[in-house]
Design a protein around this motif. Sequence first.
Motif, PDB file in Angstrom:
ATOM      1  N   LYS A   1      33.507  33.147  50.740  1.00  0.00           N
ATOM      2  CA  LYS A   1      34.451  33.696  49.755  1.00  0.00           C
ATOM      3  C   LYS A   1      34.597  35.210  49.848  1.00  0.00           C
ATOM      4  O   LYS A   1      35.548  35.780  49.317  1.00  0.00           O
ATOM      5  N   LEU A   2      33.624  35.858  50.492  1.00  0.00           N
ATOM      6  CA  LEU A   2      33.685  37.322  50.573  1.00  0.00           C
ATOM      7  C   LEU A   2      34.571  37.800  51.718  1.00  0.00           C
ATOM      8  O   LEU A   2      34.923  38.970  51.795  1.00  0.00           O
TER       9      LEU A   2
ATOM     10  N   ILE B   1      39.313  43.364  45.484  1.00  0.00           N
ATOM     11  CA  ILE B   1      38.691  43.952  44.302  1.00  0.00           C
ATOM     12  C   ILE B   1      37.752  45.080  44.724  1.00  0.00           C
ATOM     13  O   ILE B   1      37.323  45.135  45.872  1.00  0.00           O
TER      14      ILE B   1
ATOM     15  N   ARG C   1      28.475  44.029  42.100  1.00  0.00           N
ATOM     16  CA  ARG C   1      27.861  43.518  40.870  1.00  0.00           C
ATOM     17  C   ARG C   1      27.929  42.004  40.800  1.00  0.00           C
ATOM     18  O   ARG C   1      27.004  41.352  40.315  1.00  0.00           O
ATOM     19  N   ILE C   2      29.025  41.456  41.278  1.00  0.00           N
ATOM     20  CA  ILE C   2      29.153  40.006  41.311  1.00  0.00           C
ATOM     21  C   ILE C   2      28.100  39.411  42.240  1.00  0.00           C
ATOM     22  O   ILE C   2      27.445  38.420  41.910  1.00  0.00           O
TER      23      ILE C   2
ATOM     24  N   GLU D   1      32.630  46.493  41.948  1.00  0.00           N
ATOM     25  CA  GLU D   1      32.644  45.241  41.188  1.00  0.00           C
ATOM     26  C   GLU D   1      32.204  44.064  42.039  1.00  0.00           C
ATOM     27  O   GLU D   1      31.532  43.162  41.562  1.00  0.00           O
ATOM     28  N   GLN D   2      32.574  44.122  43.310  1.00  0.00           N
ATOM     29  CA  GLN D   2      32.144  43.053  44.201  1.00  0.00           C
ATOM     30  C   GLN D   2      30.610  43.062  44.331  1.00  0.00           C
ATOM     31  O   GLN D   2      29.973  42.005  44.378  1.00  0.00           O
TER      32      GLN D   2
ATOM     33  N   ASP E   1      36.736  41.244  52.097  1.00  0.00           N
ATOM     34  CA  ASP E   1      37.847  41.214  51.157  1.00  0.00           C
ATOM     35  C   ASP E   1      38.010  42.561  50.449  1.00  0.00           C
ATOM     36  O   ASP E   1      37.074  43.085  49.862  1.00  0.00           O
TER      37      ASP E   1
END
Lengths: 192, 192
Positions: free
Chosen positions: B189-190, B150, B157-158, B154-155, B147
């Motif tokens: 979801k990724l 974003i 860190r999530i 940030e991805q 994906d």
Amino acid sequence: MKKNNNDTMQLIMDTGQFLIQERGYNAISYADIAERIGIKKASIHYYFPSKQDLVQGILHRYRKEFLNELDQIDQISINSEEKLFRFFQHYRETLANDAKLCLCSMMAAELVSFPIEIRNEINGFFRDNENWIEKVIEQGKESGSMDYQISSREQSRIIMAFVQGAQLLARSSGDLHYYDVMVENLIKKLKP
Amino acid sequence: MKKNNNDTMQLIMDTGQFLIQERGYNAISYADIAERIGIKKASIHYYFPSKQDLVQGILHRYRKEFLNELDQIDQISINSEEKLFRFFQHYRETLANDAKLCLCSMMAAELVSFPIEIRNEINGFFRDNENWIEKVIEQGKESGSMDYQISSREQSRIIMAFVQGAQLLARSSGDLHYYDVMVENLIKKLKP
DNA sequence: GTCTATAAGATGATAGAC
DNA sequence: GTCTATCATCTTATAGAC
């Protein structure tokens, strides 16, 4: 009308909870709590004979109050997106107030220090959260504002794991902004 | 060729690390470690004069070895999806082996117990992880398997927050399957 | 209900023999 | 390098005066 124990007892629980959330169960003592309040250790033993009694009391109250908070969120929010946002905000406040962690993530880290009854209550707290998030996601799916590709239950567990980890990492970094940006981006990912 | 300190020293670090990952820094003592190995407390003080020296040694080695592990994953994986899968597997193994947590998430929970140098090393570990994941995601975006909505930073860190939280919750639930299903769904979801 | 006094044990740490 | 012996301090917890 007799004078209530509650004043001192609640103060002990407040202080104990604060210190556990900040430092952990194994890092605090009766002496720490007593000194902060300005009473003697023996007074704490009067209300909570053992340290396990104390932590159990604190934990039980925490879980109950947290459920009330989730109830409040349900009542004041207009949709599932707002509910979830307020959920993240609630965890943010813990962090913003003296860099504390969720009581139960701290206790989950120290899990081996506790007997089975306390472990069950910690897990009960996590289940409470998951159940609530699951309902919010179901609602969001119905209104079309949330991703329906994976089950609501599993989505709620991912959110729960995320929020606990985010709190831990954000506190470690010393930057509250770290938490905000992570949440902001996660919310993006939850949309369809 | 002189007999090396390394045998005893490494054994002390191994045992100390194991116990910290299981119980936490504040829950263990020199006596615990000595008893497990079958030496005396004084011998540990010979290698690590203070408890902070010990934990710093353990932490430094852990961070170094973790970077090596990530390097290994880079070398044996054919694409970014496999890399990420192996990353989650590595955290799974910690959990599967005697229900331990990542050393650094445990120490992050007990953060206030440590001086600034140790806190910096804990944060260094988290940054190492984030940097590595970020690169993997960048690679995945280029090949179209991940994906791109974003930022990779940030991805990453999530994902980092998620994996730490997932470990904590899965251990608390006492069910390794809990971890597996969460990871499986997060990977979904990724994707784009 | 809060205090003083005290117990019994664990803790991190050091000195010095071998 | 590993041990015994010891230290000062802190820990949880209890007994009993006020």
